[in-house]
Design a protein around this motif. Structure first.
Motif, PDB file in Angstrom:
ATOM      1  N   SER A  35       0.868  -1.176   0.000  1.00 60.06           N
ATOM      2  CA  SER A  35       0.000   0.000   0.000  1.00 60.06           C
ATOM      3  C   SER A  35       0.904   1.224   0.000  1.00 60.06           C
ATOM      4  CB  SER A  35      -0.908  -0.023   1.232  1.00 60.06           C
ATOM      5  OG  SER A  35      -1.747   1.112   1.261  1.00 60.06           O
ATOM      6  N   LEU A  36       0.840   2.016  -1.062  1.00 60.15           N
ATOM      7  CA  LEU A  36       1.812   3.076  -1.292  1.00 60.15           C
ATOM      8  C   LEU A  36       1.335   4.406  -0.727  1.00 60.15           C
ATOM      9  CD1 LEU A  36       2.831   2.216  -4.971  1.00 60.15           C
ATOM     10  CD2 LEU A  36       3.564   1.161  -2.816  1.00 60.15           C
ATOM     11  N   PRO A  37       2.252   5.240  -0.266  1.00 60.37           N
ATOM     12  CA  PRO A  37       1.857   6.516   0.354  1.00 60.37           C
ATOM     13  C   PRO A  37       1.232   7.466  -0.656  1.00 60.37           C
ATOM     14  CG  PRO A  37       4.234   6.424   0.040  1.00 60.37           C
ATOM     15  CD  PRO A  37       3.720   5.060  -0.288  1.00 60.37           C
ATOM     16  N   SER A  38       0.250   8.232  -0.186  1.00 57.94           N
ATOM     17  CA  SER A  38      -0.474   9.171  -1.046  1.00 57.94           C
ATOM     18  C   SER A  38      -0.478  10.597  -0.511  1.00 57.94           C
ATOM     19  CB  SER A  38      -1.926   8.709  -1.213  1.00 57.94           C
ATOM     20  OG  SER A  38      -2.615   8.791   0.031  1.00 57.94           O
ATOM     21  N   GLY A  39      -0.010  10.773   0.738  1.00 52.04           N
ATOM     22  CA  GLY A  39      -0.074  12.090   1.346  1.00 52.04           C
ATOM     23  C   GLY A  39      -1.375  12.370   2.072  1.00 52.04           C
ATOM     24  N   SER A  40      -2.251  11.353   2.168  1.00 50.28           N
ATOM     25  CA  SER A  40      -3.560  11.540   2.802  1.00 50.28           C
ATOM     26  C   SER A  40      -3.764  10.546   3.936  1.00 50.28           C
ATOM     27  CB  SER A  40      -4.693  11.351   1.779  1.00 50.28           C
ATOM     28  OG  SER A  40      -4.626  12.293   0.748  1.00 50.28           O
ATOM     29  N   MET A  41      -4.558  10.952   4.920  1.00 50.54           N
ATOM     30  CA  MET A  41      -5.057  10.041   5.940  1.00 50.54           C
ATOM     31  C   MET A  41      -6.278   9.313   5.396  1.00 50.54           C
ATOM     32  SD  MET A  41      -4.935  12.317   9.427  1.00 50.54           S
ATOM     33  CE  MET A  41      -5.945  11.056  10.231  1.00 50.54           C
ATOM     34  N   HIS A  42      -6.543   8.119   5.949  1.00 52.28           N
ATOM     35  CA  HIS A  42      -7.708   7.341   5.553  1.00 52.28           C
ATOM     36  C   HIS A  42      -8.438   6.840   6.796  1.00 52.28           C
ATOM     37  CE1 HIS A  42      -5.199   7.189   1.945  1.00 52.28           C
ATOM     38  NE2 HIS A  42      -6.280   6.875   1.258  1.00 52.28           N
ATOM     39  N   LEU A  43      -9.737   6.762   6.700  1.00 55.48           N
ATOM     40  CA  LEU A  43     -10.570   6.076   7.678  1.00 55.48           C
ATOM     41  C   LEU A  43     -11.248   4.938   6.937  1.00 55.48           C
ATOM     42  CD1 LEU A  43     -12.279   5.519  10.182  1.00 55.48           C
ATOM     43  CD2 LEU A  43     -13.711   7.487   9.578  1.00 55.48           C
ATOM     44  N   LEU A  94      -9.143  11.586   3.858  1.00 52.77           N
ATOM     45  CA  LEU A  94      -9.253  12.810   4.644  1.00 52.77           C
ATOM     46  C   LEU A  94      -8.290  13.874   4.139  1.00 52.77           C
ATOM     47  CD1 LEU A  94      -9.424  11.229   8.224  1.00 52.77           C
ATOM     48  CD2 LEU A  94     -11.248  11.502   6.532  1.00 52.77           C
ATOM     49  N   ARG A  95      -8.728  15.124   4.192  1.00 50.35           N
ATOM     50  CA  ARG A  95      -7.896  16.254   3.785  1.00 50.35           C
ATOM     51  C   ARG A  95      -7.046  16.726   4.970  1.00 50.35           C
ATOM     52  NH1 ARG A  95      -9.805  18.071  -1.138  1.00 50.35           N
ATOM     53  NH2 ARG A  95     -12.021  17.715  -1.588  1.00 50.35           N
ATOM     54  N   PRO A  96      -6.006  17.530   4.692  1.00 55.84           N
ATOM     55  CA  PRO A  96      -5.240  18.130   5.792  1.00 55.84           C
ATOM     56  C   PRO A  96      -6.141  18.913   6.741  1.00 55.84           C
ATOM     57  CG  PRO A  96      -4.064  18.417   3.733  1.00 55.84           C
ATOM     58  CD  PRO A  96      -5.419  17.848   3.365  1.00 55.84           C
ATOM     59  N   GLY A  97      -5.913  18.739   8.026  1.00 52.46           N
ATOM     60  CA  GLY A  97      -6.730  19.390   9.043  1.00 52.46           C
ATOM     61  C   GLY A  97      -7.877  18.542   9.542  1.00 52.46           C
ATOM     62  N   ALA A  98      -8.194  17.447   8.829  1.00 54.19           N
ATOM     63  CA  ALA A  98      -9.341  16.629   9.211  1.00 54.19           C
ATOM     64  C   ALA A  98      -9.142  15.933  10.554  1.00 54.19           C
ATOM     65  CB  ALA A  98      -9.641  15.598   8.127  1.00 54.19           C
ATOM     66  N   ALA A  99      -7.901  15.591  10.904  1.00 52.53           N
ATOM     67  CA  ALA A  99      -7.677  14.943  12.202  1.00 52.53           C
ATOM     68  C   ALA A  99      -8.117  15.859  13.337  1.00 52.53           C
ATOM     69  CB  ALA A  99      -6.205  14.574  12.359  1.00 52.53           C
ATOM     70  N   LEU A 100      -7.832  17.155  13.205  1.00 51.17           N
ATOM     71  CA  LEU A 100      -8.275  18.117  14.210  1.00 51.17           C
ATOM     72  C   LEU A 100      -9.777  18.298  14.169  1.00 51.17           C
ATOM     73  CD1 LEU A 100      -5.469  20.788  13.698  1.00 51.17           C
ATOM     74  CD2 LEU A 100      -5.844  19.450  15.777  1.00 51.17           C
ATOM     75  N   ALA A 101     -10.348  18.404  12.964  1.00 56.14           N
ATOM     76  CA  ALA A 101     -11.772  18.688  12.830  1.00 56.14           C
ATOM     77  C   ALA A 101     -12.645  17.519  13.263  1.00 56.14           C
ATOM     78  CB  ALA A 101     -12.093  19.069  11.382  1.00 56.14           C
ATOM     79  N   LEU A 102     -12.213  16.292  13.002  1.00 54.82           N
ATOM     80  CA  LEU A 102     -13.034  15.115  13.284  1.00 54.82           C
ATOM     81  C   LEU A 102     -12.727  14.470  14.632  1.00 54.82           C
ATOM     82  CD1 LEU A 102     -12.898  13.374   9.787  1.00 54.82           C
ATOM     83  CD2 LEU A 102     -14.872  14.548  10.776  1.00 54.82           C
ATOM     84  N   PHE A 103     -11.443  14.477  15.006  1.00 48.98           N
ATOM     85  CA  PHE A 103     -11.031  13.713  16.185  1.00 48.98           C
ATOM     86  C   PHE A 103     -10.376  14.557  17.264  1.00 48.98           C
ATOM     87  CE2 PHE A 103     -10.267  10.901  12.381  1.00 48.98           C
ATOM     88  CZ  PHE A 103     -11.483  10.251  12.461  1.00 48.98           C
ATOM     89  N   GLY A 104     -10.099  15.810  16.968  1.00 50.35           N
ATOM     90  CA  GLY A 104      -9.485  16.687  17.953  1.00 50.35           C
ATOM     91  C   GLY A 104      -8.035  16.380  18.242  1.00 50.35           C
ATOM     92  N   VAL A 105      -7.341  15.743  17.298  1.00 54.26           N
ATOM     93  CA  VAL A 105      -5.923  15.431  17.489  1.00 54.26           C
ATOM     94  C   VAL A 105      -5.120  15.955  16.303  1.00 54.26           C
ATOM     95  CG1 VAL A 105      -6.435  13.361  18.831  1.00 54.26           C
ATOM     96  CG2 VAL A 105      -6.050  13.166  16.369  1.00 54.26           C
ATOM     97  N   LEU A 218      -1.305  19.820  10.608  1.00 55.20           N
ATOM     98  CA  LEU A 218      -2.331  19.778   9.569  1.00 55.20           C
ATOM     99  C   LEU A 218      -2.140  18.608   8.613  1.00 55.20           C
ATOM    100  CD1 LEU A 218      -2.795  23.519   8.520  1.00 55.20           C
ATOM    101  CD2 LEU A 218      -4.148  22.165  10.107  1.00 55.20           C
ATOM    102  N   ALA A 219      -0.911  18.474   8.075  1.00 56.78           N
ATOM    103  CA  ALA A 219      -0.671  17.527   6.983  1.00 56.78           C
ATOM    104  C   ALA A 219      -0.159  16.174   7.455  1.00 56.78           C
ATOM    105  CB  ALA A 219       0.318  18.129   5.991  1.00 56.78           C
ATOM    106  N   GLY A 220       0.378  16.102   8.675  1.00 52.58           N
ATOM    107  CA  GLY A 220       0.861  14.832   9.202  1.00 52.58           C
ATOM    108  C   GLY A 220       2.328  14.563   8.945  1.00 52.58           C
ATOM    109  N   LEU A 221       2.934  15.274   8.006  1.00 51.13           N
ATOM    110  CA  LEU A 221       4.351  15.139   7.696  1.00 51.13           C
ATOM    111  C   LEU A 221       4.992  16.514   7.700  1.00 51.13           C
ATOM    112  CD1 LEU A 221       4.191  12.708   4.616  1.00 51.13           C
ATOM    113  CD2 LEU A 221       4.771  12.078   6.971  1.00 51.13           C
ATOM    114  N   ALA A 222       6.306  16.558   7.907  1.00 52.39           N
ATOM    115  CA  ALA A 222       7.024  17.814   7.747  1.00 52.39           C
ATOM    116  C   ALA A 222       6.988  18.234   6.276  1.00 52.39           C
ATOM    117  CB  ALA A 222       8.466  17.657   8.233  1.00 52.39           C
ATOM    118  N   PRO A 223       7.139  19.527   5.989  1.00 48.74           N
ATOM    119  CA  PRO A 223       6.892  20.023   4.631  1.00 48.74           C
ATOM    120  C   PRO A 223       7.699  19.343   3.537  1.00 48.74           C
ATOM    121  CG  PRO A 223       7.046  21.856   6.163  1.00 48.74           C
ATOM    122  CD  PRO A 223       7.400  20.629   6.932  1.00 48.74           C
TER     123      PRO A 223
END
Length: 303
Positions: A35-43, A94-105, A218-223
């Motif tokens: 499973s290859l990286p895409s730059g996105s979080m998944h649920l 999930l888009r950048p920022g979604a972890a904060l918006a959905l889960f508060g982390v 926001l993005a989960g990785l350093a720039p």
């Protein structure tokens, strides 16, 4: 079911797409995939098959099992996934920022991890699983899932608009970044050493340290690492459109220093060479089947 159906309007800033898929009639020809990286979080929620199982490397015969409902943080490496038994699933990109918006982390807390949805949502995760399992209609499943996501939304405090703009600029401005991205071939893998990142930090008006931390939230990785994953994602899209590429020209067009740089980065993110990847005939760009091509697909995950 198509993932292109319109989302509920409040979800659109945070959710890139939602999918609802039925269980395949037959097991795939391959038992594992990269499973290859895409730059996105998944649920992802698996409904009628075994839960997610990942392997540490090609020699791992046991693997590690996870719950049926998992949030996968952003990664800068491939993971080895069990695909031997199909399952129906519901999920979201999930888009950048979604972890904060959905889960508060912070997305940085989830980087490279697969986290049980119960850890983030408590009993609501079990209730969602039960409701989705009891409902066979894909349209109703999607509606239930979107209502859950909508109920999870919360005011996002501390979301820095200047840093959010920097994340968006990296997503949008592939041509402008291509020449500078070739610095990866000669510059260490650190944001402090990359003039692109210094430029983005100055434009945001934030200190370098504050900018890097906020970007990871926001993005989960350093720039810099995030930009490299996005470049890899664009390379996969280019390969899907041009299955017999001129490699040297493709390297230049997609922002690599040269062909050897492209191959080195590809192996880091995919675990195989570009030619081996094409030979596998992956049905989906970010899901590389194992055991269906010539050549060695073994190897440990790389960061």
């Amino acid at each position: 079911m198509s993932s292109r159906a319109p989302l509920l309007p409040p979800l659109r800033p945070w959710i890139e797409q939602v999918w609802v898929s039925a269980r395949a009639d037959a097991a795939p020809a391959h038992a594992r995939e990269h499973s290859l990286p895409s730059g996105s979080m998944h649920l992802a929620i698996r409904l009628d098959g075994p839960p997610l199982r990942l392997y540490a490397d090609a020699d791992d015969r046991v693997g590690r099992g996870y719950s049926a409902a998992v949030v996968a943080g952003v990664r800068a490496s491939y993971c080895i996934k069990d695909t031997s038994l199909p399952a129906a699933s519901v999920g979201a990109v999930l888009r950048p920022g979604a972890a904060l918006a959905l889960f508060g982390v912070s997305a940085a807390e989830l980087e490279g991890r697969h986290v049980d949805l119960r850890e983030l949502c408590g009993a609501r995760a079990d209730d969602l699983y039960e409701r989705l399992s009891a409902c066979a209609d894909p349209h109703r499943r999607r509606a239930l899932f979107e209502r859950f996501l909508h109920a999870q939304l919360r005011p996002v405090r501390g979301l820095d608009p200047q840093i959010a703009q920097a994340v968006s600029s990296l997503q949008r401005s592939a041509p402008a970044l291509q020449a500078a991205a070739r610095l990866d071939a000669i510059v260490a893998d650190e944001d402090d050493d990359d003039p692109r990142i210094a430029t983005l930090a100055r434009a945001s008006g934030r200190s370098h340290r504050h900018f890097i931390a906020g970007f990871r939230d926001l993005a989960g990785l350093a720039p810099k690492r995030y930009a490299r994953v996005l470049r890899f994602k664009r390379l996969l899209a280019a390969l899907a459109a041009t299955p017999r590429p001129q490699w040297a020209q493709l390297a230049v067009d997609t922002g690599y220093f040269d062909q050897s740089h492209l191959i080195r980065e590809f192996r880091r993110f995919a675990g195989v060479s570009p030619r081996e990847y094409l030979a596998a005939g992956a049905a989906s760009a970010h899901h590389l089947p194992l055991g269906t091509m010539r050549g060695d697909l073994s190897g440990k995950r790389r960061g």
